[in-house]
Structures are given as structure tokens and as C-alpha cells.
Enzyme design. Structure first.
Site, PDB file in Angstrom:
ATOM      1  N   GLY A 132      39.611  -8.348  30.141  1.00 46.80           N
ATOM      2  CA  GLY A 132      38.450  -7.940  29.352  1.00 46.80           C
ATOM      3  C   GLY A 132      38.228  -6.456  29.589  1.00 46.80           C
ATOM      4  O   GLY A 132      38.891  -5.609  28.977  1.00 46.80           O
ATOM      5  N   GLU A 363      33.170  -3.573  22.926  1.00 47.98           N
ATOM      6  CA  GLU A 363      33.664  -2.177  22.945  1.00 47.98           C
ATOM      7  C   GLU A 363      33.272  -1.451  24.226  1.00 47.98           C
ATOM      8  O   GLU A 363      32.930  -0.274  24.217  1.00 47.98           O
ATOM      9  CB  GLU A 363      33.227  -1.429  21.685  1.00 47.98           C
ATOM     10  CG  GLU A 363      33.901  -2.023  20.460  1.00 47.98           C
ATOM     11  CD  GLU A 363      33.625  -1.296  19.172  1.00 47.98           C
ATOM     12  OE1 GLU A 363      33.491  -0.070  19.204  1.00 47.98           O
ATOM     13  OE2 GLU A 363      33.563  -1.982  18.139  1.00 47.98           O
TER      14      GLU A 363
HETATM   15  C1  LIG Z   1      30.568 -10.169  19.856  1.00 51.73           C
HETATM   16  C2  LIG Z   1      31.852  -9.718  20.483  1.00 51.73           C
HETATM   17  C3  LIG Z   1      32.844  -9.187  19.663  1.00 51.73           C
HETATM   18  C4  LIG Z   1      34.057  -8.789  20.239  1.00 51.73           C
HETATM   19  N1  LIG Z   1      35.078  -8.345  19.414  1.00 51.73           N
HETATM   20  C5  LIG Z   1      36.262  -7.980  19.958  1.00 51.73           C
HETATM   21  C6  LIG Z   1      37.361  -7.583  19.120  1.00 51.73           C
HETATM   22  O1  LIG Z   1      37.247  -7.567  17.885  1.00 51.73           O
HETATM   23  N2  LIG Z   1      38.537  -7.244  19.717  1.00 51.73           N
HETATM   24  C7  LIG Z   1      38.707  -7.268  21.064  1.00 51.73           C
HETATM   25  O2  LIG Z   1      39.803  -6.944  21.510  1.00 51.73           O
HETATM   26  N3  LIG Z   1      37.692  -7.661  21.884  1.00 51.73           N
HETATM   27  C8  LIG Z   1      36.484  -8.018  21.366  1.00 51.73           C
HETATM   28  N4  LIG Z   1      35.460  -8.445  22.185  1.00 51.73           N
HETATM   29  C9  LIG Z   1      35.680  -8.524  23.611  1.00 51.73           C
HETATM   30  C10 LIG Z   1      34.898  -7.485  24.399  1.00 51.73           C
HETATM   31  O3  LIG Z   1      35.414  -6.204  24.196  1.00 51.73           O
HETATM   32  C11 LIG Z   1      34.881  -7.922  25.869  1.00 51.73           C
HETATM   33  O4  LIG Z   1      34.059  -9.085  25.937  1.00 51.73           O
HETATM   34  C12 LIG Z   1      34.355  -6.855  26.800  1.00 51.73           C
HETATM   35  O5  LIG Z   1      35.262  -5.781  26.886  1.00 51.73           O
HETATM   36  C13 LIG Z   1      34.085  -7.398  28.199  1.00 51.73           C
HETATM   37  O6  LIG Z   1      35.140  -8.154  28.669  1.00 51.73           O
HETATM   38  P1  LIG Z   1      34.864  -9.612  29.301  1.00 51.73           P
HETATM   39  O7  LIG Z   1      34.028 -10.358  28.341  1.00 51.73           O
HETATM   40  O8  LIG Z   1      36.177 -10.182  29.660  1.00 51.73           O
HETATM   41  O9  LIG Z   1      34.003  -9.356  30.580  1.00 51.73           O
HETATM   42  P2  LIG Z   1      34.539  -8.939  32.038  1.00 51.73           P
HETATM   43  O10 LIG Z   1      35.424  -7.747  31.936  1.00 51.73           O
HETATM   44  O11 LIG Z   1      35.062 -10.133  32.721  1.00 51.73           O
HETATM   45  O12 LIG Z   1      33.188  -8.470  32.715  1.00 51.73           O
HETATM   46  C14 LIG Z   1      32.178  -9.381  33.159  1.00 51.73           C
HETATM   47  C15 LIG Z   1      31.039  -8.587  33.743  1.00 51.73           C
HETATM   48  O13 LIG Z   1      31.511  -7.802  34.863  1.00 51.73           O
HETATM   49  C16 LIG Z   1      31.251  -6.432  34.634  1.00 51.73           C
HETATM   50  N5  LIG Z   1      32.343  -5.621  35.185  1.00 51.73           N
HETATM   51  C17 LIG Z   1      33.674  -5.720  34.927  1.00 51.73           C
HETATM   52  N6  LIG Z   1      34.342  -4.790  35.613  1.00 51.73           N
HETATM   53  C18 LIG Z   1      33.432  -4.071  36.282  1.00 51.73           C
HETATM   54  C19 LIG Z   1      33.500  -2.951  37.172  1.00 51.73           C
HETATM   55  N7  LIG Z   1      34.656  -2.346  37.461  1.00 51.73           N
HETATM   56  N8  LIG Z   1      32.349  -2.468  37.711  1.00 51.73           N
HETATM   57  C20 LIG Z   1      31.151  -3.045  37.402  1.00 51.73           C
HETATM   58  N9  LIG Z   1      31.027  -4.102  36.572  1.00 51.73           N
HETATM   59  C21 LIG Z   1      32.147  -4.603  36.019  1.00 51.73           C
HETATM   60  C22 LIG Z   1      31.152  -6.277  33.132  1.00 51.73           C
HETATM   61  O14 LIG Z   1      30.421  -5.127  32.781  1.00 51.73           O
HETATM   62  C23 LIG Z   1      30.459  -7.576  32.756  1.00 51.73           C
HETATM   63  O15 LIG Z   1      29.089  -7.444  32.942  1.00 51.73           O
HETATM   64  C24 LIG Z   1      34.246  -8.874  21.636  1.00 51.73           C
HETATM   65  C25 LIG Z   1      33.225  -9.400  22.439  1.00 51.73           C
HETATM   66  C26 LIG Z   1      32.049  -9.834  21.877  1.00 51.73           C
HETATM   67  C27 LIG Z   1      30.985 -10.400  22.759  1.00 51.73           C
END
Ligand SMILES: Cc1cc2nc3c(=O)[nH]c(=O)nc-3n(C[C@H](O)[C@H](O)[C@H](O)COP(=O)(O)OP(=O)(O)OC[C@H]3O[C@@H](n4cnc5c(N)ncnc54)[C@H](O)[C@@H]3O)c2cc1C
Length: 386
Positions: A132, A363
């Protein structure tokens, strides 16, 4: 930087505002059949020349010198009326931008005109179940085969999954190089080995789902840019699109403030309109001030982007972080002002409360924006001015 958002493309703003009034109605979205409503909105945005702004460069509607500001104006106005209309526009920009940024003349000529007309829909597939925020963990592989590549892996949370025709997919051609080993590909929805495995229902209307690549063949001519250039292409795309997420937040927040003003003037308690109580007036004043600050950051970032200012990515992260967090607070306060009626399903503010939440996640989450800002700060000498 000299800047006045009131003067940003006033004609475009008027055009989109009129579109919202005539095509969405006051209640905005909420239709049961999400995908057909999403496609209807995209088609209408295409027919009326608005989705063409989602495509940068000569195949789109816009001069490149104002592109980011146009995107922001459009997303702010669409989000004011409907989260789904905003999503359909924003995701088209997200999918079209990598092709416009890195595509060959032939790729651009083939893919961009139907995207600019809204005849075909685009998607941007970066995120995976185990990758993510951490893009370096991407496991989808692209192995060379005769005249092309074989893709294997899974992408999730991909907006427009199942309704898009043109997917920009990021896969690893050199796994040992992590993010620097990523390569971008254009994958057509009818490619053998490509399936939409799941549609994922969200809190707010948003077509999204899971993609699977099972020995999916992608011809050489559908590779976007060179091998290993995928992350650079994704970053350049996100650098522009992130400030437009902030603009959508401004649209939701503006609507929430308007709803709060109207409600507090009409609702009477203790013999007076709510708006006459100082406790409510202070809330409204804080909401209006935060909205103004968010809007200034967003249009400043967009303007810096349009001027190729070296600090545009920093300002974009600040704009996305502040605007999305402020919008959440503004919507929450507006709901509070509505009392119990604020949580009744179908009330505009109830819808905004759900719509605004995802902006702090996609994003690049708020935490990731803070990491980007902190990284920029760590490179600065305080004595040089901040
Ligand atoms: C409505 C929606 C539309 C989307 N559309 C697309 C799309 O079209 N294409 C695409 O590719 N993706 C898409 N996404 C995916 C989106 O980009 C990811 O959900 C986002 O980048 C976060 O990744 P994750 O959900 O795996 O959370 P994770 O990366 O697992 O993070 C979980 C939590 O931990 C925190 N965290 C992670 N790493 C750190 C760090 N180093 N320090 C502090 N905190 C941290 C994060 O901020 C978050 O609060 C979409 C998501 C949503 C919700």
C-alpha cells in the site's frame, strides 16, 4: 508566489457549476446501481467536454500551463455536488496522466482521444494487498516473453475496476531493484489472463475492486516508458493529482459549510436561530477560516505545479494533507450543527460525512504526506529561510 484563486479559469468554474446544477440535482448521488450511474456520469462529462480536461496535453481540452488548476477547479465543483461525479473525473485523470506523461506519440494517439471523450474509462493500478504505502513491496511481476511480457499478480483497491477499458499497471521487471525495478504497462480490459476478481463496496459510492493477472500477455508496444521507469511515472502522476484530491476536499467542505449556514439560520432553539448563539458562530467562523486556508494551499500548489516550480511536490503534499484533514473537521462540525438530523440517511451532510473520509487515505495517506514534508524539511538549512 502571486496567486488569486478567484481568477482561476472563471469560465470553466461557471461551466462546471452549471453542469452540476443540471445533471446532479440537489441530492447528488445515492443511486442504487453504482456502476451504471458511474458510467452515466462519465459519459455525460465526456459529452459536455468536461472529462477532456482530465487528459493533459494536446489530446485533452487544456493548455498545459493551467492544467493542474483546471483539474482543481473541476474537482472542487464536482465534489460540491457529488462524490461519484468527482471520482469519475479524478480517476480518468489518474489513468490518462501516465499515458500523456510517458506514452509514445503512437500510444497517446491511440489511447488518449477516447479517454478525453469519455468513450472509454481509465484506471491506475499500483496498490497490492501487501504493497500500500510501501510501493517497494510490489510483487506483481512482468517477465519478458516473445514480443512482450507476462504479468502475474494481484492489485487491490483499484478504482474503476470492472468498468475501465484501459488500465495502467505497475509491475516489477527487476524485483531486486524494488521501486526502481517497476515498469508501467497499458493493459486492455479484454486481455487474456486479466480478470476483475472482486468488486469492493465502500463507505461512499466509488467503483473499486481487485484485479488478477494470470500469465497475462502484454505486447511490447504497450509498455509505457522504459523498464525501471514505472515508479518515476507513478510519482509524476501523483505529484499533480494529489493537489486535486485537496481540491475535492475543498468542494466537500464548502458544501458542508453552506449546509451549516442554512441549517443554523433556520433551526430555532431556546427561542432563537442557532446562528445567533456565539457557540455556533465560533464553529462557523473556524470552519470558514479552515476552508479558506485549505483552498489557498490547494490553488497555490496547483499554480506552482503549472509553473514547474521545484517546490511544487512539497506544496502539493502540504495541500493534500491540510485540505483533506480540514475538510474532515469542517464536515464533522457541520454535522454537529445539524444535531440528530445530521445522521439521518439521505441528508446531504450525512452523505458528505461518508464521502470525505477516503480522501485522507488514497494517493498517499496523511501520514505519508507528513513523511514527504519532513523529508523536504530535513534537506533545508533553517538559515536559508523556510
Ligand atoms: C477510495 C480509494 C480509492 C483508491 N484508488 C486506488 C487506485 O485507483 N489505484 C491504486 O493503485 N490504489 C488505490 N487506492 C489505494 C490507496 O492508494 C491505498 O489504500 C493507500 O496508499 C494506503 O495503503 P494501504 O491501504 O495499504 O494502507 P497501509 O499502507 O497498510 O497503511 C495503514 C496505515 O499505516 C500508516 N502507515 C503506513 N506506513 C507508515 C509509515 N512509514 N509511517 C507512519 N504511518 C504509516 C498509513 O498512513 C495508514 O494509516 C485507493 C484507496 C481508496 C481508499
Amino acid at each position: 508566489m502571486e496567486h488569486s484563486f478567484d481568477q482561476e479559469q472563471p469560465t470553466l468554474r461557471r461551466q462546471v457549476r452549471a453542469w452540476v446544477k443540471s445533471h446532479l440535482g440537489s441530492a447528488g448521488d445515492g443511486q442504487l446501481d453504482l456502476e451504471s450511474e458511474a458510467c452515466r456520469l462519465a459519459k455525460q462529462l465526456g459529452k459536455d467536454g468536461i472529462i477532456a480536461y482530465a487528459v493533459p496535453g494536446k489530446f485533452g481540452a487544456d493548455r498545459e500551463s493551467v492544467h493542474a488548476r483546471s483539474l482543481c477547479v473541476i474537482r472542487e465543483e464536482l465534489a460540491w455536488g457529488s462524490a461519484l461525479a468527482d471520482v469519475m473525473f479524478g480517476v480518468q485523470a489518474l489513468g490518462a496522466s501516465p499515458i500523456a506523461l510517458a506514452g509514445s506519440e503512437e500510444q497517446q494517439r491511440h489511447y488518449l482521444p477516447p479517454l478525453a471523450k469519455g468513450e472509454r474509462l481509465a484506471a491506475f493500478a499500483l496498490t497490492e494487498p501487501n504493497a500500500g504505502s510501501d510501493v517497494s513491496a510490489i510483487a506483481t511481476s512482468a517477465l519478458r516473453d516473445t514480443n512482450g511480457y507476462r504479468l502475474n499478480g494481484v492489485k487491490h483497491f483499484i478504482s474503476n475496476a470492472g468498468i475501465a477499458h484501459t488500465y495502467v499497471v505497475f509491475a516489477s521487471t527487476h524485483p531486486e531493484a524494488k521501486a526502481k525495478g517497476l515498469t508501467a504497462f497499458i493493459v486492455e480490459s479484454d486481455s487474456a489472463g486479466f480478470t476483475v476478481k472482486e468488486k469492493t463496496p465502500l463507505l461512499s459510492p466509488h467503483p473499486i475492486g481487485v484485479l488478477a493477472f494470470d500469465d497475462c500477455f502484454v505486447p511490447q508496444h504497450q509498455r509505457l516508458g522504459g523498464e525501471g521507469e514505472g515508479w518515476k511515472i507513478a510519482q509524476r502522476t501523483l505529484d499533480t493529482l494529489r493537489c486535486t484530491v485537496g481540491a475535492a476536499a475543498v468542494g466537500f467542505a464548502r458544501r458542508a459549510l453552506e449546509e451549516a449556514l442554512t441549517y443554523s439560520r433556520n433551526r430555532r432553539q431556546f427561542g432563537r436561530a442557532l446562528a445567533e448563539f456565539q457557540g455556533i458562530q465560533f464553529k462557523l467562523a473556524d470552519m470558514a477560516t479552515e476552508l479558506e486556508a485549505a483552498r489557498l494551499l490547494v490553488y497555490q500548489a496547483a499554480s506552482m505545479h503549472d509553473h514547474h516550480h521545484p517546490e511544487a511536490p512539497l506544496k502539493t503534499s502540504m495541500a493534500k494533507l491540510f485540505a483533506t484533514e480540514a475538510a474532515q473537521r469542517i464536515v464533522d462540525q457541520s454535522l454537529q450543527i445539524h444535531g440528530g438530523s445530521g445522521v439521518v440517511v439521505g441528508n446531504v451532510i450525512e452523505r458528505l460525512y461518508r464521502d470525505v473520509r477516503a480522501l485522507r487515505i488514497y494517493e498517499g495517506t496523511s501520514e505519508i504526506q507528513r513523511l514527504i514534508i519532513a523529508k523536504h524539511l530535513s534537506r533545508k538549512e533553517p538559515a536559508d529561510g523556510l
